[in-house]
Design a protein around this motif. Structure first.
Motif, PDB file in Angstrom:
ATOM      1  N   SER A 121      46.870  66.608  28.330  1.00  0.00           N
ATOM      2  CA  SER A 121      46.845  65.206  27.908  1.00  0.00           C
ATOM      3  C   SER A 121      45.453  64.633  28.108  1.00  0.00           C
ATOM      4  O   SER A 121      44.648  65.168  28.888  1.00  0.00           O
ATOM      5  CB  SER A 121      47.864  64.424  28.741  1.00  0.00           C
ATOM      6  N   SER A 327      50.599  58.541  27.410  1.00  0.00           N
ATOM      7  CA  SER A 327      49.248  58.865  26.955  1.00  0.00           C
ATOM      8  C   SER A 327      49.179  58.606  25.454  1.00  0.00           C
ATOM      9  O   SER A 327      49.963  57.817  24.931  1.00  0.00           O
ATOM     10  CB  SER A 327      48.913  60.322  27.296  1.00  0.00           C
ATOM     11  N   TRP A 329      48.909  60.538  21.521  1.00  0.00           N
ATOM     12  CA  TRP A 329      49.139  61.791  20.813  1.00  0.00           C
ATOM     13  C   TRP A 329      48.947  61.552  19.316  1.00  0.00           C
ATOM     14  O   TRP A 329      49.071  60.427  18.836  1.00  0.00           O
ATOM     15  CB  TRP A 329      50.551  62.311  21.100  1.00  0.00           C
TER      16      TRP A 329
END
Length: 345
Positions: A121, A327, A329
């Protein structure tokens, strides 16, 4: 293209709401058990450090830190940490801790150059820890004892989760298996380091690979390590380099070897000089951190990091690290996850 791996017929064992609660319980249990097992006291950590001091972790030496100028400090450049590998050593020295005692902290980082997949990540959260050791404890045996203690905490955590969620069955082996990276070269000729990890970890379930960063018998290295925190050049009693390593477990959901922690005995003055020379960056000796170490102003330590979201991902049997942290993406990865029961937070 998205680098997502989708386990066949994946279905989370916990709902999103249950997962959020389990993350809190798991983290609280683990950090208390870890600090008790290793005699660590909690400290507060920086999110960013001043550029040009050598304090930030350079990882493999090619990853770019996120930087920004501070308006109220004459545009001084600071950078978001990659990890606190060197900062911790300064903190342990500053606190005047005795040998056998140390610190741990919640480390939050941004690694903008990370290749995003199930395990990686942009956002990194880990328990960074560091303890003072005596000079005569700069041995593989000392490192192994600490690894065994950490593994005991992992086993305790596994039972803690199972005791609360009976559908999450324990699968860690009774003991962790130690292997030198050079042994893997000889055991699996013709295979890449990642393939060696996969084969050995699948067989043993939980492993610690010694000697990450040092030259192996075939002239290669198993994986990259910066030259200024772990000692990967000092030989052990068998003459092979490395007083550091990676702790990995077999992930039954992703069917792969999964690194939960890297750690090592930190460089001495002598090994720092040698490692800077080998990596072709002797000029780093002029940076603030490196000067302190070379001048004998920093105590000898042993330390590492343990991924928080990865730990939760493993023990809660999740297919993607985005199920245990927030996070960013790609749209493609988010779409694939949504289509395959992977609930990204």
């Amino acid at each position: 293209m998205s680098k997502l791996y989708v386990p066949k017929n994946y279905k989370p064992l916990l709902s999103v709401k249950e997962t959020e609660k389990a993350i809190v319980l798991l983290k609280d249990f683990f950090q208390l058990a870890l600090s008790t097992e290793l005699s660590l006291t909690r400290v507060t950590a920086p999110l960013f450090v001043k550029s040009g001091t050598g304090l930030n972790d350079d990882l493999n030496g090619v990853e770019r830190p996120v930087k920004f100028p501070v308006k109220d400090m004459n545009e001084t450049q600071v950078e978001i940490v990659h990890s606190l590998a060197k900062w911790k050593r300064m903190k342990v020295t500053e606190l005047g801790l005795e040998s056998g005692f140390g610190i741990y902290t919640d480390m939050n980082a941004i690694r903008a150059d990370e290749e995003l997949d199930n395990l990686h990540s942009l956002y990194v959260d880990q328990w960074d820890w560091c303890m003072r050791i005596d000079e005569n404890d700069r041995t593989i045996d000392c490192l192994k004892e600490i690894v065994k203690k950490i593994y005991r905490v992992l086993k305790q955590t596994e039972f803690f989760v199972y005791d609360r969620y009976e559908n999450i069955k324990p699968c860690l082996p009774a003991d962790i298996t130690f292997v030198h990276a050079d042994d893997l070269v000889k055991m699996y000729p013709g295979k890449s380091p990642k393939e060696r990890e996969t084969a050995f970890c699948k067989e043993h379930g939980a492993i610690f690979i010694i000697g990450i960063g040092g030259k192996l018998s075939d002239g290669t290295i198993h994986d990259g390590r910066a030259p200024d925190y772990d000692d990967w050049i000092t030989p052990g009693p068998d003459g092979r380099p490395g007083l550091n390593g990676d702790l990995m477990v077999w992930n039954p959901v992703l069917d792969c070897a999964m690194e939960l922690s890297s750690m090592g005995i930190r460089v001495s003055k002598e090994s720092l000089k040698s490692q800077l020379e080998e990596r072709g960056c002797p000029e780093r000796a002029e940076l603030t951190f490196h000067k302190k170490l070379l001048n004998g102003e920093l105590v000898q330590t042993l330390g590492g990091g343990i991924g928080q979201s990865r730990l939760c991902m493993y023990f809660l049997r999740k297919a993607h690290i985005g199920e245990t942290q927030v996070s960013m993406w790609s749209e493609e990865m988010l779409r694939e996850c949504a289509e395959n029961n992977i609930a990204i937070l």
